[in-house]
Design a protein around this motif. Sequence first.
Motif, PDB file in Angstrom:
ATOM      1  N   PHE A  21       4.861   4.396   2.444  1.00  0.00           N
ATOM      2  CA  PHE A  21       4.878   3.016   1.967  1.00  0.00           C
ATOM      3  C   PHE A  21       4.557   2.085   3.132  1.00  0.00           C
ATOM      4  O   PHE A  21       5.179   2.175   4.199  1.00  0.00           O
ATOM      5  CB  PHE A  21       6.266   2.659   1.424  1.00  0.00           C
ATOM      6  CG  PHE A  21       6.676   3.416   0.193  1.00  0.00           C
ATOM      7  CD1 PHE A  21       6.620   2.807  -1.053  1.00  0.00           C
ATOM      8  CD2 PHE A  21       7.129   4.719   0.274  1.00  0.00           C
ATOM      9  CE1 PHE A  21       7.014   3.493  -2.193  1.00  0.00           C
ATOM     10  CE2 PHE A  21       7.532   5.412  -0.855  1.00  0.00           C
ATOM     11  CZ  PHE A  21       7.469   4.793  -2.099  1.00  0.00           C
ATOM     12  N   TYR A  22       3.621   1.176   2.916  1.00  0.00           N
ATOM     13  CA  TYR A  22       3.238   0.200   3.934  1.00  0.00           C
ATOM     14  C   TYR A  22       3.306  -1.202   3.327  1.00  0.00           C
ATOM     15  O   TYR A  22       2.880  -1.422   2.182  1.00  0.00           O
ATOM     16  CB  TYR A  22       1.817   0.477   4.438  1.00  0.00           C
ATOM     17  CG  TYR A  22       1.638   1.850   5.023  1.00  0.00           C
ATOM     18  CD1 TYR A  22       1.988   2.117   6.347  1.00  0.00           C
ATOM     19  CD2 TYR A  22       1.123   2.890   4.258  1.00  0.00           C
ATOM     20  CE1 TYR A  22       1.825   3.382   6.885  1.00  0.00           C
ATOM     21  CE2 TYR A  22       0.953   4.162   4.790  1.00  0.00           C
ATOM     22  CZ  TYR A  22       1.307   4.389   6.101  1.00  0.00           C
ATOM     23  OH  TYR A  22       1.155   5.659   6.637  1.00  0.00           O
ATOM     24  N   TYR A  23       3.810  -2.136   4.123  1.00  0.00           N
ATOM     25  CA  TYR A  23       4.007  -3.510   3.645  1.00  0.00           C
ATOM     26  C   TYR A  23       3.573  -4.489   4.735  1.00  0.00           C
ATOM     27  O   TYR A  23       3.496  -4.140   5.922  1.00  0.00           O
ATOM     28  CB  TYR A  23       5.484  -3.753   3.322  1.00  0.00           C
ATOM     29  CG  TYR A  23       6.070  -2.800   2.325  1.00  0.00           C
ATOM     30  CD1 TYR A  23       5.924  -3.011   0.956  1.00  0.00           C
ATOM     31  CD2 TYR A  23       6.782  -1.683   2.751  1.00  0.00           C
ATOM     32  CE1 TYR A  23       6.472  -2.137   0.037  1.00  0.00           C
ATOM     33  CE2 TYR A  23       7.335  -0.796   1.830  1.00  0.00           C
ATOM     34  CZ  TYR A  23       7.178  -1.027   0.480  1.00  0.00           C
ATOM     35  OH  TYR A  23       7.717  -0.151  -0.427  1.00  0.00           O
ATOM     36  N   PRO A  24       3.326  -5.753   4.365  1.00  0.00           N
ATOM     37  CA  PRO A  24       3.054  -6.773   5.378  1.00  0.00           C
ATOM     38  C   PRO A  24       4.255  -6.928   6.313  1.00  0.00           C
ATOM     39  O   PRO A  24       5.398  -6.636   5.948  1.00  0.00           O
ATOM     40  CB  PRO A  24       2.825  -8.045   4.556  1.00  0.00           C
ATOM     41  CG  PRO A  24       2.438  -7.566   3.203  1.00  0.00           C
ATOM     42  CD  PRO A  24       3.193  -6.284   2.988  1.00  0.00           C
ATOM     43  N   LEU A  25       3.988  -7.405   7.503  1.00  0.00           N
ATOM     44  CA  LEU A  25       5.048  -7.615   8.497  1.00  0.00           C
ATOM     45  C   LEU A  25       5.825  -8.871   8.125  1.00  0.00           C
ATOM     46  O   LEU A  25       5.472  -9.975   8.523  1.00  0.00           O
ATOM     47  CB  LEU A  25       4.448  -7.718   9.901  1.00  0.00           C
ATOM     48  CG  LEU A  25       3.893  -6.407  10.459  1.00  0.00           C
ATOM     49  CD1 LEU A  25       3.103  -6.663  11.734  1.00  0.00           C
ATOM     50  CD2 LEU A  25       5.024  -5.413  10.719  1.00  0.00           C
ATOM     51  N   ASP A  26       6.863  -8.682   7.368  1.00  0.00           N
ATOM     52  CA  ASP A  26       7.693  -9.785   6.886  1.00  0.00           C
ATOM     53  C   ASP A  26       9.122  -9.268   6.776  1.00  0.00           C
ATOM     54  O   ASP A  26       9.407  -8.355   6.001  1.00  0.00           O
ATOM     55  CB  ASP A  26       7.183 -10.257   5.519  1.00  0.00           C
ATOM     56  CG  ASP A  26       7.977 -11.436   4.961  1.00  0.00           C
ATOM     57  OD1 ASP A  26       8.998 -11.817   5.567  1.00  0.00           O
ATOM     58  OD2 ASP A  26       7.568 -11.963   3.900  1.00  0.00           O
TER      59      ASP A  26
ATOM     60  N   LEU B  13       0.858  -1.173   0.000  1.00  0.00           N
ATOM     61  CA  LEU B  13       0.000   0.000   0.000  1.00  0.00           C
ATOM     62  C   LEU B  13       0.901   1.230   0.000  1.00  0.00           C
ATOM     63  O   LEU B  13       1.796   1.351   0.842  1.00  0.00           O
ATOM     64  CB  LEU B  13      -0.902   0.030   1.234  1.00  0.00           C
ATOM     65  CG  LEU B  13      -1.570   1.379   1.550  1.00  0.00           C
ATOM     66  CD1 LEU B  13      -2.575   1.755   0.463  1.00  0.00           C
ATOM     67  CD2 LEU B  13      -2.243   1.336   2.929  1.00  0.00           C
ATOM     68  N   GLN B  14       0.649   2.132  -0.927  1.00  0.00           N
ATOM     69  CA  GLN B  14       1.339   3.421  -0.927  1.00  0.00           C
ATOM     70  C   GLN B  14       0.272   4.502  -0.867  1.00  0.00           C
ATOM     71  O   GLN B  14      -0.661   4.509  -1.665  1.00  0.00           O
ATOM     72  CB  GLN B  14       2.177   3.580  -2.199  1.00  0.00           C
ATOM     73  CG  GLN B  14       2.956   4.892  -2.285  1.00  0.00           C
ATOM     74  CD  GLN B  14       3.448   5.125  -3.695  1.00  0.00           C
ATOM     75  OE1 GLN B  14       2.718   5.594  -4.562  1.00  0.00           O
ATOM     76  NE2 GLN B  14       4.709   4.777  -3.943  1.00  0.00           N
ATOM     77  N   THR B  15       0.390   5.391   0.111  1.00  0.00           N
ATOM     78  CA  THR B  15      -0.527   6.523   0.187  1.00  0.00           C
ATOM     79  C   THR B  15       0.215   7.787  -0.211  1.00  0.00           C
ATOM     80  O   THR B  15       1.395   7.958   0.102  1.00  0.00           O
ATOM     81  CB  THR B  15      -1.120   6.690   1.597  1.00  0.00           C
ATOM     82  OG1 THR B  15      -0.089   7.088   2.520  1.00  0.00           O
ATOM     83  CG2 THR B  15      -1.761   5.399   2.087  1.00  0.00           C
ATOM     84  N   ASN B  16      -0.470   8.666  -0.923  1.00  0.00           N
ATOM     85  CA  ASN B  16       0.083   9.958  -1.319  1.00  0.00           C
ATOM     86  C   ASN B  16      -0.808  11.054  -0.740  1.00  0.00           C
ATOM     87  O   ASN B  16      -2.032  11.023  -0.921  1.00  0.00           O
ATOM     88  CB  ASN B  16       0.105  10.144  -2.844  1.00  0.00           C
ATOM     89  CG  ASN B  16       0.824   9.054  -3.584  1.00  0.00           C
ATOM     90  OD1 ASN B  16       1.303   8.096  -2.989  1.00  0.00           O
ATOM     91  ND2 ASN B  16       0.909   9.194  -4.887  1.00  0.00           N
ATOM     92  N   ARG B  17      -0.193  12.007  -0.072  1.00  0.00           N
ATOM     93  CA  ARG B  17      -0.901  13.217   0.375  1.00  0.00           C
ATOM     94  C   ARG B  17      -0.297  14.392  -0.380  1.00  0.00           C
ATOM     95  O   ARG B  17       0.911  14.610  -0.340  1.00  0.00           O
ATOM     96  CB  ARG B  17      -0.727  13.450   1.883  1.00  0.00           C
ATOM     97  CG  ARG B  17      -1.303  12.353   2.753  1.00  0.00           C
ATOM     98  CD  ARG B  17      -1.338  12.727   4.224  1.00  0.00           C
ATOM     99  NE  ARG B  17      -0.250  13.601   4.613  1.00  0.00           N
ATOM    100  CZ  ARG B  17      -0.393  14.881   4.965  1.00  0.00           C
ATOM    101  NH1 ARG B  17      -1.583  15.439   4.945  1.00  0.00           N
ATOM    102  NH2 ARG B  17       0.652  15.595   5.319  1.00  0.00           N
ATOM    103  N   VAL B  18      -1.150  15.159  -1.049  1.00  0.00           N
ATOM    104  CA  VAL B  18      -0.698  16.332  -1.795  1.00  0.00           C
ATOM    105  C   VAL B  18      -0.979  17.557  -0.929  1.00  0.00           C
ATOM    106  O   VAL B  18      -2.132  17.892  -0.672  1.00  0.00           O
ATOM    107  CB  VAL B  18      -1.408  16.442  -3.151  1.00  0.00           C
ATOM    108  CG1 VAL B  18      -0.810  17.575  -3.981  1.00  0.00           C
ATOM    109  CG2 VAL B  18      -1.314  15.129  -3.914  1.00  0.00           C
ATOM    110  N   VAL B  19       0.087  18.221  -0.480  1.00  0.00           N
ATOM    111  CA  VAL B  19      -0.026  19.337   0.457  1.00  0.00           C
ATOM    112  C   VAL B  19       0.308  20.628  -0.271  1.00  0.00           C
ATOM    113  O   VAL B  19       1.446  20.811  -0.730  1.00  0.00           O
ATOM    114  CB  VAL B  19       0.940  19.157   1.651  1.00  0.00           C
ATOM    115  CG1 VAL B  19       0.764  20.295   2.651  1.00  0.00           C
ATOM    116  CG2 VAL B  19       0.715  17.803   2.322  1.00  0.00           C
ATOM    117  N   PRO B  20      -0.649  21.556  -0.419  1.00  0.00           N
ATOM    118  CA  PRO B  20      -0.325  22.828  -1.073  1.00  0.00           C
ATOM    119  C   PRO B  20       0.610  23.657  -0.203  1.00  0.00           C
ATOM    120  O   PRO B  20       0.430  23.772   1.002  1.00  0.00           O
ATOM    121  CB  PRO B  20      -1.689  23.506  -1.228  1.00  0.00           C
ATOM    122  CG  PRO B  20      -2.551  22.884  -0.183  1.00  0.00           C
ATOM    123  CD  PRO B  20      -2.065  21.486   0.009  1.00  0.00           C
ATOM    124  N   LEU B  21       1.624  24.250  -0.837  1.00  0.00           N
ATOM    125  CA  LEU B  21       2.578  25.112  -0.145  1.00  0.00           C
ATOM    126  C   LEU B  21       2.524  26.541  -0.671  1.00  0.00           C
ATOM    127  O   LEU B  21       3.282  27.394  -0.227  1.00  0.00           O
ATOM    128  CB  LEU B  21       4.004  24.572  -0.308  1.00  0.00           C
ATOM    129  CG  LEU B  21       4.271  23.160   0.210  1.00  0.00           C
ATOM    130  CD1 LEU B  21       5.702  22.755  -0.090  1.00  0.00           C
ATOM    131  CD2 LEU B  21       3.991  23.065   1.702  1.00  0.00           C
TER     132      LEU B  21
END
Length: 375
Positions: free
Chosen positions: A293-298, A274-282
């Motif tokens: 980035f998120y992965y199984p516990l392995d 799983l990859q999450t993207n947050r777009v933050v205006p600057l």
Amino acid sequence: MDAAPADADLAAQPPGRATSLPARFYCEPAMAAFDRRAVFDRGWQLVAHVCCLRDPGDHVVADLAGLPVVAVRGTDSEGGTGGIRVLHNICRHRAGPIARCDGLAAKSLRCRYHGWTYGLDGVLKSAPEMGDAEDFDVASIRLPRLHARIWQGLVFACSGDDPPPFEALVAGIDARLGTERGLAGYGHHQRIGYDIACNWKAYVDNFLEGYHLPHVHPALNRILDYRSYVTELSDRHSLQWSPLESDGSLYGNGDALYYWLWPNTMLNILPGRLQTNRVVPLGVDRCRVEFDFYYPLDDSGEARARRDADRVFSDEVQHEDIAICEDVQRGLASGSYVAGRLNPLRESGVHHFHELLRHAYREAQEPPLGAMASP
């Protein structure tokens, strides 16, 4: 140039005749504040995954379109979020930062400026040397708290007083993911951020279509099936998906699911990742994209190698996107661009996003939008 009636650019457009938003919506300095008021303060934004907030005192900092916040797990289970609260990360004394970075097992939240200390529930516990202040009640001071929801292990928050129904944002996604592709069970985490010289909407536009894949992402295009690339639209989110064929040392085979959730959250779901993207205006011509980035516990060698390969490949794709988004921003700011026609097949996600923007702008419309000049 004379100002054009705002309604002309904000009227709803049918997909077959739709054009993109005019350049000024990406370039006028006044749009930064207007976007926050019209879009971000009225929407749900991603803050963190619960794997980063497992124990009391664990906390994660985030920027919600200019509002610094901290998500923290308390010692209770109040509020239906397992004790996780999302608080303003701004001291009530003189606006100092409560937390500058993510952390684990904190006993309290202490302002880095003058040492005012808050409990994990956001209530002020101590304020050094304030004994001579008249009618100063420590217990009456607390950090403002945002509305928060946890869905699929992801913590979302809304800074507005009257948040829209969260269920409308994610309607149908649970059924599509099923039990096999649920997001709550991921554990390994890493964040990579990129500062990009473009308006946040230009980056979202780029995410929302696969039209550019053959031209901008040659390696990604080889593992996706462009001919079978499909965009599905819902009320407050869209999904792009394609069959995926890659080497087993990267993702293997399956479906690539690319979700966008209004207004600025992306969920890139591939086999085993799983990859999450947050777009933050600057600012009107700058944004930051935070990839988690998120992965199984392995912790096997094979799993670590796949994680490393994923991050290298993702970085390659991201730099390709950065280059084209920055080129687009320069084109938008040039004075040459006039809103172009959208491809009904390949850019339906962009049209969907622009229609949501038009609706949000109509709802909140007031100067400076009506005073902005047409290109």
